[in-house]
Design a protein around this motif. Structure first.
Motif, PDB file in Angstrom:
ATOM      1  N   LEU A  83       0.858  -1.247  -0.186  1.00 16.60           N
ATOM      2  CA  LEU A  83       0.069   0.089  -0.012  1.00 16.60           C
ATOM      3  C   LEU A  83       1.007   1.254   0.007  1.00 16.60           C
ATOM      4  O   LEU A  83       1.609   1.519   0.828  1.00 16.60           O
ATOM      5  N   SER A  87      -1.039   7.569  -3.812  1.00 11.40           N
ATOM      6  CA  SER A  87      -1.856   6.749  -4.495  1.00 11.40           C
ATOM      7  C   SER A  87      -2.953   7.477  -5.589  1.00 11.40           C
ATOM      8  O   SER A  87      -3.443   8.453  -4.931  1.00 11.40           O
ATOM      9  N   TYR A  89      -5.320   6.042  -6.789  1.00 11.07           N
ATOM     10  CA  TYR A  89      -6.476   5.010  -6.866  1.00 11.07           C
ATOM     11  C   TYR A  89      -7.711   5.563  -7.105  1.00 11.07           C
ATOM     12  O   TYR A  89      -8.065   6.572  -6.490  1.00 11.07           O
ATOM     13  N   ASP A  98     -16.578  -2.046  -3.335  1.00  7.56           N
ATOM     14  CA  ASP A  98     -14.997  -2.011  -3.407  1.00  7.56           C
ATOM     15  C   ASP A  98     -14.734  -2.711  -2.215  1.00  7.56           C
ATOM     16  O   ASP A  98     -13.803  -3.628  -2.626  1.00  7.56           O
ATOM     17  N   ARG A 179      -9.939   8.086  -0.084  1.00  4.14           N
ATOM     18  CA  ARG A 179      -9.613   7.037  -1.042  1.00  4.14           C
ATOM     19  C   ARG A 179      -8.621   6.141  -0.202  1.00  4.14           C
ATOM     20  O   ARG A 179      -8.679   4.916  -0.275  1.00  4.14           O
ATOM     21  N   GLN A 183      -8.450   2.052   0.425  1.00  3.53           N
ATOM     22  CA  GLN A 183      -7.568   1.297   0.154  1.00  3.53           C
ATOM     23  C   GLN A 183      -7.059   0.359   1.382  1.00  3.53           C
ATOM     24  O   GLN A 183      -6.573  -0.769   1.154  1.00  3.53           O
TER      25      GLN A 183
END
Length: 647
Positions: A83, A87, A89, A98, A179, A183
């Motif tokens: 991770l 990011s 993402y 998700d 976000r 994640q």
């Protein structure tokens, strides 16, 4: 992978081996000879200064970055999840879709189980065969957490501060921090064999950070984590790996605080070994010179013998540490006792009320941490106090003699088209060019760095430049908004020492609990409806929160009495720190005095080269050192005794 390696993994539970790893970009060597084994269940904190290669090492381990040389050995069945702290993402799915997608394999198994159940209802079905399949799939379903998938997903999302109101929102409509939390939730739910986390607490508030600490410390997950959050490392890590100057050093069975103690002990031992080695080399060289000065054949033979001994003598390199920023905060004038009074402050943006009913009274010498959940208005309050924003209601009154300095976490006070040198010159015209360069060097801006435009500087470099401007202001009231962001651990410690010794007043916002605990003598807990004040440091604040009404009744201790006790405890802690600093100074003076004494003694031992006046001079130096050492040793014993009584 050969048979012996498999045996090694099996016997020692090693799931990953890093062997002689090296990384270079062109002619720049980032690190080399990096080797360590990762055992199952270990939680390793990977630390080092900014730019030392920590993120690059994680990317090499997970396969995102190609190594220059070396090997990574692992069983093919070992799963690795990385991770990143930065990011991009995005997803068009909702937050819930998700997050729960982590269990797609589980839900596929569940569909197969429903299909087998349907087949078993057929009278012509082969029940024995279907029953065996059903039992096997059921076991696999249970092992993968099929019965707890939805419960675990809700629990992890809630723990990271994502409540049900976010479940239906599309991930690509969320903020960057939100976000990142989605994640992180998915990474935890995947439960990989090895989890690699790069600054996982950057986008978490304190409650979510504490939840993550508990989750990781209680899980069986194998972890390598890069973090500047020293409390997080203390509470999570079982081992520390330091990446410094291109090399790694292992600290086994250590959290961060224990690593600091061990590192200091190793450094002192390396210094002693180096000094002893240098003394032994000089002794050999002195003996060789003496024998060669005699010019006899026997003396020459003896000199050559000593030269051979010297050639075989192991030379220990001088311990080298990375360069640190060096500074202190001074003031031009002392302020009055009343530094700031805020009365009934409120702030709104359009129809959105950020906070109201904020009342503050800050006195000279206070070092106050302003805390509260994200979005409660901490930065907004600092800007109102600094005068860059106006409140909707209430007033902020600054005391007499106040010179205010403001550190903006976004460094908006820096001009992007300026060089580092120009930025200082623009703000402080009275400094000479050499003074500007010397001051920049204290903050690690040297060579071509001083000519770099601010727009190309890293976050850490911009943070250091803002701190430099703040230091030069000589303000007696400092407003600091997340001053440790982008600073590596060594720089944070230097900042802590500078603020601890600062003779003025400090009001600061920070998520760094270690930093708060080192600096604050008061905590302000901010909510949308006002502020609650707590005496003491972070640890004291946590103790306050743990007290409930029954505890107060049982102890029969009033709020005033508790506040007095906390002040006394804090005073004792401060006194202990001052004594330890005094002890360090005395020990350095003892060492310096012993060096002077040894030099005088050495000159006296070579009386053939000295006249009567020289002998008298060096004798006085020797006697003075003896007396000074005796006095210093008495002082050392006195301070040590005081420390022992406090401890």
């Amino acid at each position: 992978m050969d048979f012996m390696i498999i045996i090694r993994y099996t016997l020692y539970m090693i799931i990953l081996s890093i062997i002689d790893l090296a990384l270079s970009f062109g002619v720049n060597d980032i690190f080399s000879d990096v080797s360590f084994d990762l055992k199952r269940g270990k939680r390793i904190g990977l630390i080092g200064s900014n730019g030392s290669g920590k993120t690059s090492l994680l990317k090499i381990i997970c396969g995102e970055l190609e190594k220059t040389s070396g090997n990574i050995r692992k069983n093919s069945s070992v799963s690795i999840n990385y991770l990143s702290q930065l990011s991009d993402y995005t997803s068009t799915l909702s937050v819930w879709q998700d997050a729960i997608s982590v269990y797609d394999d589980v839900f596929e198994l569940e569909s197969k189980l429903r299909e087998i159940e349907h087949q078993m209802s057929d009278e012509t079905a082969d029940l024995d065969r279907l029953a065996k399949q059903y039992t096997k799939l059921t076991t696999e379903f249970e092992d993968l957490g099929g019965y707890s998938a939805e419960r675990m997903t809700r629990s992890v999302l809630a723990g990271l501060g994502i409540d049900k109101s976010f479940y239906e929102r599309k991930v690509n409509t969320l903020s960057g921090g939100q976000r990142a939390r989605v994640q992180l939730a998915m990474a935890l739910l995947r439960d990989p064999d090895v989890l690699l986390l790069d600054e996982p607490t950057n986008h978490l508030d304190l409650n979510a950070t504490k939840w993550l600490e508990i989750f990781l410390s209680k899980s069986k997950i194998t972890l390598i984590v890069v973090s500047h959050d020293r409390y997080f490392l203390d509470n999570v890590c079982s081992d520390i790996i330091e990446l410094s100057m291109g090399k790694i050093t292992l600290y086994k069975n250590c959290n961060y605080s224990e690593y600091m103690i061990e590192k200091e002990a190793r450094w002192e031992q390396q210094q002693k070994l180096f000094k002893a080695n240098q003394a032994e080399i000089k002794r050999h060289e002195a003996v060789i010179r003496r024998y060669r000065s005699w010019t006899t054949e026997k003396a020459m033979v003896t000199a050559k013998s000593w030269e051979k001994r010297l050639a075989k003598l192991e030379v220990i390199d001088k311990p080298i540490s990375e360069k640190l920023i060096k500074f202190r905060f001074d003031i031009d004038v002392r302020s009055g006792s009343d530094v700031l009074r805020c009365k009934n402050l409120s702030k709104s943006f359009d129809d959105n009320t950020i906070f109201e009913n904020v009342n503050l009274h800050i006195r000279n010498g206070d070092k106050i941490a302003l805390m509260g959940p994200n979005g409660v208005g901490k930065t907004t309050l600092l800007k109102i106090i600094a005068g860059t924003l106006k409140p909707n209601e209430g007033e902020s009154l600054i005391g007499s003699g106040i010179q205010m300095g403001y550190y903006d976490q976004h460094q908006q006070n820096l001009k992007d088209n300026n060089t580092a040198q120009d930025e200082i010159w623009d703000a402080y015209h009275e400094l000479t060019p050499q003074q500007v360069r010397d001051t920049l060097a204290l903050f690690l801006f040297t060579g071509d760095d001083i000519e770099k435009e601010i727009s190309v500087l890293s976050g850490g470099e911009r943070g250091r430049l803002s701190l430099l401007k703040l230091m030069l202001s000589n303000a007696n009231f400092l407003l600091l908004d997340e001053p440790t962001n982008h600073l590596d651990m060594d720089s944070r410690q230097v900042l802590e020492s500078a603020l601890y010794d600062f003779p003025g007043t400090v009001l600061f916002v920070s998520h760094d609990r270690y930093f708060i605990n080192s600096i604050a003598n008061k905590i302000l807990d901010m909510t949308p409806n006002g502020i609650t004040s707590y005496e003491g440091s972070w640890d004291d604040y946590q103790y306050h929160l743990s007290l409930n009404y029954e505890d107060s009744i049982t102890t029969k201790e009033s709020k005033t009495e508790r506040s007095k006790r906390y002040r006394e405890q804090r005073s004792t802690q401060n006194g202990l720190k001052q004594l330890k600093m005094q002890l360090d100074i005395v020990e350095k003076n003892i060492f310096d005095c012993e060096i002077k004494k040894a030099k005088a003694e050495k000159r006296l031992s070579s009386t053939g080269d000295l006249n009567t006046i020289d002998i008298s001079t060096y004798s006085r130096q020797y006697d003075n050192c003896e007396r000074e050492l005796e006095s210093l040793m008495h002082e050392w014993e006195d301070i040590s005794s005081k420390i022992d009584k406090i401890i």
